[in-house]
Design a protein around this motif. Structure first.
Motif, PDB file in Angstrom:
ATOM      1  N   VAL A  56       0.832  -1.204   0.000  1.00 43.17           N
ATOM      2  CA  VAL A  56       0.000   0.000   0.000  1.00 43.17           C
ATOM      3  C   VAL A  56       0.865   1.251   0.000  1.00 43.17           C
ATOM      4  O   VAL A  56       0.581   2.236  -0.701  1.00 43.17           O
ATOM      5  N   ALA A  57       1.946   1.230   0.776  1.00 44.66           N
ATOM      6  CA  ALA A  57       2.824   2.406   0.829  1.00 44.66           C
ATOM      7  C   ALA A  57       3.457   2.689  -0.525  1.00 44.66           C
ATOM      8  O   ALA A  57       3.700   3.845  -0.881  1.00 44.66           O
ATOM      9  N   ALA A  58       3.720   1.652  -1.315  1.00 46.52           N
ATOM     10  CA  ALA A  58       4.364   1.834  -2.616  1.00 46.52           C
ATOM     11  C   ALA A  58       3.470   2.584  -3.602  1.00 46.52           C
ATOM     12  O   ALA A  58       3.968   3.155  -4.572  1.00 46.52           O
ATOM     13  N   THR A  59       2.158   2.618  -3.355  1.00 42.26           N
ATOM     14  CA  THR A  59       1.268   3.355  -4.252  1.00 42.26           C
ATOM     15  C   THR A  59       1.395   4.859  -4.063  1.00 42.26           C
ATOM     16  O   THR A  59       1.028   5.631  -4.962  1.00 42.26           O
ATOM     17  N   GLY A  60       1.892   5.309  -2.871  1.00 39.24           N
ATOM     18  CA  GLY A  60       2.027   6.729  -2.602  1.00 39.24           C
ATOM     19  C   GLY A  60       0.705   7.427  -2.349  1.00 39.24           C
ATOM     20  O   GLY A  60       0.643   8.656  -2.354  1.00 39.24           O
ATOM     21  N   LEU A  61      -0.358   6.676  -2.119  1.00 36.83           N
ATOM     22  CA  LEU A  61      -1.685   7.249  -1.886  1.00 36.83           C
ATOM     23  C   LEU A  61      -2.039   7.177  -0.406  1.00 36.83           C
ATOM     24  O   LEU A  61      -1.582   6.274   0.311  1.00 36.83           O
ATOM     25  N   ASP A  62      -2.835   8.136   0.044  1.00 37.82           N
ATOM     26  CA  ASP A  62      -3.211   8.210   1.459  1.00 37.82           C
ATOM     27  C   ASP A  62      -4.223   7.113   1.772  1.00 37.82           C
ATOM     28  O   ASP A  62      -5.429   7.273   1.561  1.00 37.82           O
ATOM     29  N   THR A  63      -3.703   5.983   2.251  1.00 36.96           N
ATOM     30  CA  THR A  63      -4.536   4.806   2.520  1.00 36.96           C
ATOM     31  C   THR A  63      -4.238   4.274   3.907  1.00 36.96           C
ATOM     32  O   THR A  63      -3.067   4.106   4.278  1.00 36.96           O
ATOM     33  N   GLU A  64      -5.279   4.014   4.675  1.00 40.71           N
ATOM     34  CA  GLU A  64      -5.122   3.466   6.029  1.00 40.71           C
ATOM     35  C   GLU A  64      -5.063   1.944   5.969  1.00 40.71           C
ATOM     36  O   GLU A  64      -5.865   1.317   5.282  1.00 40.71           O
ATOM     37  N   VAL A  65      -4.081   1.381   6.703  1.00 45.50           N
ATOM     38  CA  VAL A  65      -3.938  -0.074   6.782  1.00 45.50           C
ATOM     39  C   VAL A  65      -4.230  -0.505   8.211  1.00 45.50           C
ATOM     40  O   VAL A  65      -3.597  -0.020   9.149  1.00 45.50           O
ATOM     41  N   ARG A  84       5.187 -10.242  -5.653  1.00 47.59           N
ATOM     42  CA  ARG A  84       5.004  -9.371  -6.808  1.00 47.59           C
ATOM     43  C   ARG A  84       3.552  -9.382  -7.279  1.00 47.59           C
ATOM     44  O   ARG A  84       2.975  -8.324  -7.561  1.00 47.59           O
ATOM     45  N   ARG A  85       2.961 -10.534  -7.324  1.00 54.49           N
ATOM     46  CA  ARG A  85       1.585 -10.616  -7.810  1.00 54.49           C
ATOM     47  C   ARG A  85       0.603 -10.029  -6.801  1.00 54.49           C
ATOM     48  O   ARG A  85      -0.347  -9.328  -7.179  1.00 54.49           O
ATOM     49  N   LEU A  86       0.796 -10.307  -5.496  1.00 56.19           N
ATOM     50  CA  LEU A  86      -0.085  -9.726  -4.493  1.00 56.19           C
ATOM     51  C   LEU A  86       0.059  -8.205  -4.472  1.00 56.19           C
ATOM     52  O   LEU A  86      -0.935  -7.481  -4.296  1.00 56.19           O
ATOM     53  N   ASP A  87       1.288  -7.707  -4.650  1.00 58.48           N
ATOM     54  CA  ASP A  87       1.503  -6.260  -4.719  1.00 58.48           C
ATOM     55  C   ASP A  87       0.740  -5.672  -5.908  1.00 58.48           C
ATOM     56  O   ASP A  87       0.142  -4.599  -5.816  1.00 58.48           O
ATOM     57  N   ARG A  88       0.733  -6.373  -7.031  1.00 57.71           N
ATOM     58  CA  ARG A  88       0.029  -5.897  -8.218  1.00 57.71           C
ATOM     59  C   ARG A  88      -1.478  -5.847  -7.965  1.00 57.71           C
ATOM     60  O   ARG A  88      -2.153  -4.885  -8.355  1.00 57.71           O
ATOM     61  N   ILE A  89      -2.000  -6.867  -7.299  1.00 64.28           N
ATOM     62  CA  ILE A  89      -3.435  -6.905  -7.002  1.00 64.28           C
ATOM     63  C   ILE A  89      -3.824  -5.744  -6.085  1.00 64.28           C
ATOM     64  O   ILE A  89      -4.760  -4.982  -6.374  1.00 64.28           O
ATOM     65  N   LEU A  90      -3.108  -5.602  -4.969  1.00 63.88           N
ATOM     66  CA  LEU A  90      -3.460  -4.566  -3.996  1.00 63.88           C
ATOM     67  C   LEU A  90      -3.268  -3.168  -4.572  1.00 63.88           C
ATOM     68  O   LEU A  90      -4.084  -2.266  -4.334  1.00 63.88           O
ATOM     69  N   ALA A  91      -2.188  -2.967  -5.339  1.00 63.76           N
ATOM     70  CA  ALA A  91      -1.948  -1.646  -5.931  1.00 63.76           C
ATOM     71  C   ALA A  91      -3.093  -1.262  -6.860  1.00 63.76           C
ATOM     72  O   ALA A  91      -3.597  -0.124  -6.820  1.00 63.76           O
ATOM     73  N   ASN A  92      -3.537  -2.185  -7.700  1.00 61.13           N
ATOM     74  CA  ASN A  92      -4.645  -1.884  -8.616  1.00 61.13           C
ATOM     75  C   ASN A  92      -5.934  -1.594  -7.860  1.00 61.13           C
ATOM     76  O   ASN A  92      -6.703  -0.701  -8.239  1.00 61.13           O
ATOM     77  N   ILE A 131      -6.804  -7.076 -14.385  1.00 63.05           N
ATOM     78  CA  ILE A 131      -5.499  -7.644 -14.010  1.00 63.05           C
ATOM     79  C   ILE A 131      -5.556  -8.216 -12.604  1.00 63.05           C
ATOM     80  O   ILE A 131      -4.998  -9.293 -12.334  1.00 63.05           O
ATOM     81  N   ALA A 132      -6.250  -7.524 -11.684  1.00 68.99           N
ATOM     82  CA  ALA A 132      -6.367  -8.035 -10.313  1.00 68.99           C
ATOM     83  C   ALA A 132      -7.070  -9.395 -10.298  1.00 68.99           C
ATOM     84  O   ALA A 132      -6.658 -10.314  -9.570  1.00 68.99           O
TER      85      ALA A 132
END
Length: 423
Positions: free
Chosen positions: A293-302, A315-323, A388-389
């Protein structure tokens, strides 16, 4: 309250049994009437013959012993007595000496001559015959019903198989086929192909045609993306040589968007090919989600409700969550919250939630469709992020569900495989 549904096999079996019972009942009545007329007619004929003989003997004054004839017997039915006194002949069932008999009567010199024949055996014969007819009808109806049930079971099973294949095709398994061909018809052989086999063959033909067209579209998409990749790289390099200013920024911004679209198309092509394989490793789920989530650079609460060590492809889970996070910020409204809960059930879950207008009904019903984002209130885009997700989730065996929260907002739930938790 709606009555319970009846399966096709039972409808066919009950219809066959009902028709069989109706036919058996009609035939039974017809046969009973025919046999009864013949049997009763024979007894009447014998009674009349006795009466003729008795009248002849009475006229000549000869003894009638052994002919079962009487003059004015008191047991003679009153109606038959009146008929004889009026000068006519007739027969009627009655009784004599406590037994059922067939009476025949005629006028005889101002009196009534009556002759009789035993009728009790006729009753018993007809009763026995009716019992035999009923037993035969029940046996025939049961046999036909079992045959109908067997036939209906075959038809229902084949239709069920065809329906199951249709559902698999609807779910995306375009390799599913009913198979069998014409020889599966009830008559056997090509000449015996029936309607069920024709439906199965038509479904296989549709699936094959659909698969061919989809594969052609996938190849076209992959070819276009590959062909665009090289010139785009050259154009991006050339754009860097432009003088600084607003025009350069606008060109670079559009070129980067086009490059992202090309990369997304290439990724979708790889996912469509079915050759992608996950590179699994053990990760702390809460920390992994925070980094993604932090890699997206968007204000998101975890929020981490319950953490666990899971085996997945980073890599794939990062792609899913980022999208999903980017989609929530682009088409929804803040706050966007990502919740990790590894103790909610046998499968760890990740929830991505925004507070916007929610997913459209078409997406909830049919799932994400590429290049379909023209929904009021949900922004604009290429519609490839959620596609893609979904594809990457399938590679990781993640159950991805799109819903809307009861109090508003889009809600996406990821349920990791049961074997993902490392003990």
């Amino acid at each position: 309250m709606r009555p319970p549904a009846v399966s096709l096999r039972w409808k066919i079996a009950l219809t066959v049994m009902a028709v069989s019972c109706a036919v058996a009942a009609v035939l039974g009545v017809l046969v009973h009437n025919a046999v009864a007329r013949q049997t009763v007619g024979q007894v009447r004929k014998e009674a009349r013959a006795n009466l003729d003989t008795a009248l002849d003997l009475f006229e000549y004054g000869t003894s009638r012993e052994g002919l079962n004839s009487l003059l004015d017997p008191p047991e003679l039915p009153a109606e038959l007595r009146r008929l004889a006194r009026s000068g006519r002949r007739g027969t009627m069932v009655g009784s004599y000496g406590g037994r059922s008999v067939m009476w025949a009567a005629a006028p005889a010199d101002g009196q009534v001559m009556a002759a009789w024949r035993p009728y009790g055996t006729v009753h018993r014969s007809l009763d026995d015959f009716d019992t035999a007819i009923l037993g035969s009808a029940v046996l025939a109806a049961a046999t036909v019903a079992l045959a109908g049930l067997f036939l209906a079971h075959r038809i229902s099973r084949r239709l069920g198989t065809t329906a199951a294949v249709a559902r698999r095709i609807t779910a995306g398994d375009l390799d599913a086929r009913v198979g069998g061909g014409p020889d599966q018809g009830l008559g056997g052989g090509a000449a015996g192909q029936d309607e069920v086999a024709a439906v199965a063959a038509a479904l296989d033909s549709v699936a094959g045609s659909l698969q061919s067209r989809l594969q052609a579209e996938q190849r076209f998409t992959a070819d276009v993306a590959h062909e665009l990749r090289t010139p785009l790289t050259g154009i991006l390099a050339s754009a860097e040589l432009l003088p600084e200013g607003r025009p350069k920024e606008m060109i670079n911004d559009r070129l980067r968007a086009l490059r992202r679209l090309t990369e997304d198309l290439l990724e979708i092509s790889r996912l469509d090919s079915g050759t992608e394989r996950a590179d699994l490793a053990a990760y702390d789920l809460g920390e992994l989600v925070r980094r993604c989530v932090a890699a997206t650079g968007l204000d998101t609460e975890v929020r981490v409700a319950a953490d666990a060590v899971v085996e997945t492809d980073q890599r794939r889970l990062d792609r899913i969550l980022a999208n999903l996070v980017i989609n929530a910020h682009r088409h929804g409204r803040a706050p966007v919250v990502v919740t990790v809960d590894a103790a909610s059930g046998p499968r760890p879950t990740i929830e991505v939630r925004d507070h916007g207008p929610g997913y459209p009904a078409d997406l909830l019903h049919h799932g994400p469709q590429r290049f379909r984002t023209d929904v009021p209130g949900r922004g604009r885009g290429h519609g490839l992020g959620l596609t893609i997700a979904v594809g990457q989730s399938a590679v990781l065996d993640i159950d991805l569900r799109f819903t809307n929260a009861p109090d508003g907002g889009a809600r996406t739930l990821l349920r990791l495989p049961q074997g993902a938790v490392v003990g």
